[in-house]
Design an enzyme around this catalytic site. Structure first.
Site, PDB file in Angstrom:
ATOM      1  N   LYS A 181       0.855  -1.187   0.000  1.00 12.26           N
ATOM      2  CA  LYS A 181       0.000   0.000   0.000  1.00 12.26           C
ATOM      3  C   LYS A 181       0.890   1.235   0.000  1.00 12.26           C
ATOM      4  O   LYS A 181       1.314   1.719   1.046  1.00 12.26           O
ATOM      5  CB  LYS A 181      -0.929   0.026   1.204  1.00 12.26           C
ATOM      6  CG  LYS A 181      -2.037   1.083   1.074  1.00 12.26           C
ATOM      7  CD  LYS A 181      -2.652   1.457   2.401  1.00 12.26           C
ATOM      8  CE  LYS A 181      -1.858   2.480   3.153  1.00 12.26           C
ATOM      9  NZ  LYS A 181      -1.810   3.816   2.487  1.00 12.26           N
ATOM     10  N   GLU A 256       9.971   1.427  10.696  1.00 15.12           N
ATOM     11  CA  GLU A 256      11.074   2.354  10.459  1.00 15.12           C
ATOM     12  C   GLU A 256      10.453   3.735  10.420  1.00 15.12           C
ATOM     13  O   GLU A 256       9.750   4.080   9.472  1.00 15.12           O
ATOM     14  CB  GLU A 256      11.793   1.995   9.157  1.00 15.12           C
ATOM     15  CG  GLU A 256      13.191   2.591   9.059  1.00 15.12           C
ATOM     16  CD  GLU A 256      13.189   4.024   8.565  1.00 15.12           C
ATOM     17  OE1 GLU A 256      13.361   4.929   9.413  1.00 15.12           O
ATOM     18  OE2 GLU A 256      13.010   4.234   7.365  1.00 15.12           O
ATOM     19  N   CYS A 290      13.776  10.991   6.707  1.00 18.15           N
ATOM     20  CA  CYS A 290      13.709  10.613   8.117  1.00 18.15           C
ATOM     21  C   CYS A 290      15.047  10.813   8.821  1.00 18.15           C
ATOM     22  O   CYS A 290      15.089  11.111  10.014  1.00 18.15           O
ATOM     23  CB  CYS A 290      13.246   9.165   8.258  1.00 18.15           C
ATOM     24  SG  CYS A 290      14.316   7.963   7.430  1.00 18.15           S
ATOM     25  N   GLU A 384      10.215  16.760  14.547  1.00 16.98           N
ATOM     26  CA  GLU A 384      10.756  16.453  13.232  1.00 16.98           C
ATOM     27  C   GLU A 384      10.107  17.413  12.233  1.00 16.98           C
ATOM     28  O   GLU A 384       8.898  17.359  12.003  1.00 16.98           O
ATOM     29  CB  GLU A 384      10.453  15.005  12.853  1.00 16.98           C
ATOM     30  CG  GLU A 384      11.046  14.588  11.520  1.00 16.98           C
ATOM     31  CD  GLU A 384      10.747  13.142  11.167  1.00 16.98           C
ATOM     32  OE1 GLU A 384      11.525  12.538  10.408  1.00 16.98           O
ATOM     33  OE2 GLU A 384       9.720  12.603  11.641  1.00 16.98           O
TER      34      GLU A 384
END
Length: 489
Positions: A181, A256, A290, A384
């Site tokens: 997906k 992750e 990331c 972040e």
């Protein structure tokens, strides 16, 4: 060979991929916008939860046949798929640039690395998959790796071809079927292009399926009884939800997640080299990575001079449509992300940070930004950002640098730059991160390394080469006697 069909219509137009290019069961459609123009690039199918459930059931059936293919047969398919990507590299790179908003070299990098991962998988398919164990003289004892069955893959928008391929292909190589997906913003790079490559290479129908969809599709993938594990790459908040669903259904899960990776610059560093590393680590792909250098920790004695070098870079780095080939930074992925980045920057300025460059945007194009005086409690320190923002924080001592670097819930990547290698390594050894780079910035991945972090960055080294066997298989212990023997009762 072309990515396009003979009629010049994309195979994915209004379709999902179930081994065949078909409409979603409810006829759902997903418009894919080109971030640079905010115009419709293409339209794929939009899978529902029911579509995903059907795909998982089919995957369970096709996996039974796929696992019977010989290792050499599986290996040959991956090599053919790699050649497909290489043969169409220029066209694919441009398409990735348009869909993701990344510069063309970033698209080229994705194609090259995806082809390499396929080549690695061709080797994985023929690797030894077990061990002979010590036992009694009359018994053979061994442990072997078996595929999990059906693996679900949920991938993000930022590096979609690499981040899908690195999970999908090793899982396939070990005999699993995969239902993927991708993010609905990048379904082509996130799965459709790989589907074209594997289809062309002769992968049996239904072994790999691509279903772009929303939250209901993701939930269906996490709860479908046929799915033995889910490999998720994305935000920490969504990762928690995936982990909860998989845990409730007793599924294996690989997470992750996000990061706030520290890059430490010691006083003896070459400032021009340091500025180059900082700009690359914070600005590459507009900071939408990331492992981006989310916090730059600078010794106070060089902070002002280094900040000026970064301001100069920020003011001269070209920002614009990546298709032009004349830019360093493209657009952010969507308006919501632009507004979030802008809010973090200006909330931090209100809290006392100094805006030295940038802090403005037009459309989805956010200017390279430099914030100094970033301190605990400020959003730019804590969150972040996922945007082109350099956050500068000063320190006085090595111990303080370590303390500040570890002052985060994340633990993905970390880096230290210094002319004194032993000192840099001593600092690096104290950082709580899954990936450490000495005399480099934080954005690194060679596809042959275990990739992952700790804390809120995920549940370990979830992907990459030597860790893939642990991720996509389970052990089976087997003992064999020549004949059954009696026991005491």
């Amino acid at each position: 060979m072309s990515v396009f069909t003979e009629t010049h219509e994309y195979k994915w137009q209004n379709n999902i991929f179930t081994g065949e290019w078909v409409s979603a069961s409810g006829g759902g459609r997903n418009e894919v916008l080109e971030p640079a123009t905010e115009q419709v690039l293409t339209t794929t199918g939009l899978a529902s939860g029911n579509d995903v459930q059907l795909a998982c059931a089919r995957a369970a059936e096709t996996q039974q046949d796929w696992v019977k293919h010989t290792p050499r047969e599986r290996s040959a398919i991956f090599l053919k798929a790699a050649r497909f990507l290489e043969d169409n590299a220029e066209e694919l790179a441009l398409l990735i640039a348009r869909e993701t908003g990344g510069i063309i070299p970033k698209g080229q990098h994705e194609v090259k690395e995806a082809a390499f991962i396929l080549q690695l998988a061709s080797s994985i398919a023929v690797e030894a998959d077990g061990h002979t164990l010590a036992s009694t003289p009359d018994r053979q004892s061994y442990a072997k790796r078996l595929p999990l069955g059906v693996v679900g893959v949920i991938s993000p928008f930022n590096f979609p071809l690499i981040l899908s391929t690195r999970a999908v292909v090793p899982a396939l190589a070990m005999g699993n079927a995969v239902v993927s997906k991708p993010d609905t913003q990048t379904p082509l790079s996130g799965g459709m292009l790989l589907a074209l490559a594997l289809e062309e290479a002769g992968l049996p129908q239904g072994v790999y399926q691509v279903l772009p969809g929303g939250a209901d599709a993701g939930e269906a993938l996490c709860t479908a009884p046929e799915v033995a594990m889910v490999a998720f790459t994305g935000s920490t908040d969504t990762g928690r939800k995936v982990g909860e669903l998989c845990g409730r259904n007793l599924k294996k899960v690989s997470l992750e997640l996000g990061g706030k990776s520290p890059l430490i610059i010691l006083a003896d560093a070459d400032l021009d080299v340091a500025a180059s590393n900082i700009a690359w680590g914070a600005y590459f792909h507009q900071g939408q990575i990331c492992m981006a250098s989310g916090r730059v920790l600078v010794h106070e004695s060089i902070a002002d001079e280094l900040a000026q070098k970064l301001v100069e870079k920020a003011r001269h780095l070209p920002v614009g449509d990546p298709v032009s080939g004349q830019v360093a930074l493209g657009p952010l992925i969507n308006r919501r992300q632009v507004e979030r980045v802008h809010a973090i920057v200006h909330d931090s300025v209100k809290a006392g940070a100094v805006l030295q460059a940038g802090g403005e945007y037009k459309g989805l194009f956010y200017q390279p930004t430099v914030l100094s005086g970033v301190k605990p409690g400020m959003r730019a320190y804590e969150e972040e950002v996922f945007g082109p923002v350099i956050n500068l924080t000063t320190f006085k001592t090595d111990d303080e640098a370590v303390r500040v670097a570890n002052d985060t819930e994340y633990g993905l990547a970390g880096a230290v730059i210094s002319a004194d290698l032993a000192r840099a390594q001593a600092i690096g050894a104290q950082l709580k991160v899954g990936m450490l780079h000495i005399n480099d910035q934080t954005i690194n991945d060679e596809c042959t390394n275990p990739f992952g972090g700790c804390g809120q960055s995920g549940n370990g080294h979830a992907v990459g080469s030597i860790s893939d066997w642990d991720t996509y298989t389970h052990w089976q212990w087997v003992t064999v006697k020549q004949a059954a023997t009696p026991y005491p009762f």
